[in-house]
Design an enzyme around this catalytic site. Structure first.
Site, PDB file in Angstrom:
ATOM      1  N   HIS A   1      65.788  46.357 -20.973  1.00 29.54           N
ATOM      2  CA  HIS A   1      64.473  46.035 -21.544  1.00 29.54           C
ATOM      3  C   HIS A   1      63.770  47.304 -22.010  1.00 29.54           C
ATOM      4  CE1 HIS A   1      62.264  47.601 -18.088  1.00 29.54           C
ATOM      5  NE2 HIS A   1      63.130  46.968 -17.307  1.00 29.54           N
TER       6      HIS A   1
ATOM      7  N   GLU B   1      66.289  42.436 -11.461  1.00 34.73           N
ATOM      8  CA  GLU B   1      66.413  43.803 -10.962  1.00 34.73           C
ATOM      9  C   GLU B   1      66.535  43.806  -9.444  1.00 34.73           C
ATOM     10  OE1 GLU B   1      67.573  46.626 -11.250  1.00 34.73           O
ATOM     11  OE2 GLU B   1      66.200  47.661 -12.613  1.00 34.73           O
TER      12      GLU B   1
END
Length: 191
Positions: free
Chosen positions: A11, A84
């Protein structure tokens, strides 16, 4: 183990990346720089998307915000295994504050992955690696993945046959695409 071809996109920069805060499972939006990084990724994606790979994205907002831009509006699915690593009690804290409070950790010159591994109440590297490997073993063919920096390091290490302990030494760039094919990594960057 051999995996299908993977294109991995981290990202774009978030507000917490810029402030050196551990995000983990928490979220913050992309900065203007992060949007620009996703647009650079988008400039690389048309020939990849034209081949029809599977498109799988972390369900966390920063990854979905990046995917909406980088995948040029193409529909994708999410998978919670791409979230994550959980940083437990340290999520939201600044890296500098953690290292100041833990000089023994700071003395080892830790990588970001080392810091997340040490987080009290966190997921830990072994569980994180097992989750990523489980995801990768389910891949049925060429796949584009949009997710997170530390996840990307561990996933890329796995795809290249490196031990997870070495993953934190891999590059962790935003705005590019990592191509993983037959154990070899190639970084694609916009001109």
């Amino acid at each position: 183990m051999t995996y299908p071809t993977i294109w991995f996109l981290r990202h774009g920069q978030t507000e917490w990346n810029r402030d050196h805060r551990l995000q983990g499972r928490l979220d913050s939006p992309l900065t203007d720089q992060g949007v620009a990084e996703a647009r650079r990724q988008a400039s690389l994606m048309p020939p990849i998307l034209a081949a029809g790979p599977a498109l799988i994205v972390s369900p966390l907002g920063r990854a979905r915000q990046t995917a909406d831009i980088a995948l040029c509006g193409t529909a994708y699915r999410t998978d919670p295994r791409l979230m994550e690593i959980d940083a437990g009690d340290w999520q939201g804290l600044r890296r500098e504050d953690i290292l100041e409070a833990h000089p023994d950790l700071a003395a080892r010159a830790p990588t970001p992955l080392d810091i997340y591994e040490a987080a009290p109440g966190g997921e830990g590297l072994a569980a994180f690696h097992a989750r990523i490997r489980d995801f990768m073993q389910d891949l049925q063919g060429p796949t584009v993945i949009v997710a997170h920096g530390l996840l990307g390091q561990v996933l890329r290490a796995e795809a290249c046959g490196l031990p997870p302990e070495d993953a934190g030494r891999l590059s962790n760039l935003q705005g590019c695409v990592y191509r993983l094919d037959k154990g070899v990594e190639t970084r694609l960057e916009a001109p």
